[in-house]
Design a protein around this motif. Sequence first.
Motif, PDB file in Angstrom:
ATOM      1  N   UNK A  82     -52.698 112.992  53.928  1.00  0.00           N
ATOM      2  CA  UNK A  82     -52.217 113.141  55.517  1.00  0.00           C
ATOM      3  C   UNK A  82     -51.092 112.259  55.630  1.00  0.00           C
ATOM      4  N   UNK A  83     -50.145 112.897  56.322  1.00  0.00           N
ATOM      5  CA  UNK A  83     -48.829 112.339  56.738  1.00  0.00           C
ATOM      6  C   UNK A  83     -48.069 112.277  55.985  1.00  0.00           C
ATOM      7  N   UNK A  84     -48.039 113.084  54.670  1.00  0.00           N
ATOM      8  CA  UNK A  84     -46.801 113.171  53.691  1.00  0.00           C
ATOM      9  C   UNK A  84     -46.239 114.608  53.868  1.00  0.00           C
ATOM     10  N   UNK A  85     -44.994 114.438  53.716  1.00  0.00           N
ATOM     11  CA  UNK A  85     -44.136 115.771  53.953  1.00  0.00           C
ATOM     12  C   UNK A  85     -42.877 115.844  53.132  1.00  0.00           C
ATOM     13  N   UNK A  86     -43.085 116.282  52.038  1.00  0.00           N
ATOM     14  CA  UNK A  86     -41.758 116.492  50.895  1.00  0.00           C
ATOM     15  C   UNK A  86     -42.008 117.742  50.218  1.00  0.00           C
ATOM     16  N   UNK A  87     -40.987 118.037  49.638  1.00  0.00           N
ATOM     17  CA  UNK A  87     -40.833 119.427  48.881  1.00  0.00           C
ATOM     18  C   UNK A  87     -41.798 119.479  48.095  1.00  0.00           C
TER      19      UNK A  87
END
Length: 248
Positions: A29-34
Amino acid sequence: MAEKIFGIHAVQSVLARSPERIQELYVQSGRADKRLQEVLDLAKSAKVHVVQRARPELDGMVEGRHQGVIALVEAAPQFQEKDLLDLVAAAGSAALVLVLDGVTDPHNLGACLRSADAAGVTVVIAPRDNSVGLSATVLKVACGAAEVVPFVQVTNLARSLQQLQQAGVWVVGMAGEAEMSLYEHDLSGPRALVLGAEGSGMRRLTRENCDYLAKLPMAGSVSSLNVSVATGICLFEAVRQRQKGGIG
């Protein structure tokens, strides 16, 4: 029975090849990357249930670097010793068997399975004793190859080599003291390539049950290669010969 597969590449491979086996997908959770988004896109397309978990929770689920992604999957079909000859017979003249004698490092086995998958190996064989099995680390390093390459652990490796020979498979043992290079041997028919652990090499009984020995020419100061590196070289020499129809 379920097992955990973790790491971006390993999970992507299962999502691409057999998403129906995934019971639940846990992402950080909280991770946003390609890279993570690519996993989520695959999961959405396959209608896989995704659960958000905090990093500490994921850390407690597996031992190893999960990269923010863990999949709970239905265990892949396990091949038994009794399946060995059927797998070889089904491959016919294209049979290419990889035999690993005494490989105990899960990273080495995982890397060997990746090379085996890429080279179209029929089956990978290892002894039950003094050999690593399909652990979570192996599955991660293999990046999905362990899901598709038949892996058989046998009780008596020498006996299994004899059974392969009776089925028409020539057994080639890799040994530094061999007189001829692997590149001088014909690998275009049914073959089993046998590699031992780095340093100790093949055990005596394994060596005695090979039809012939071959070596990789070593020009530098090192006396041997890591078994996963040597495996890749040997398998793709076989692939090269088979594509050209002989040693050539």
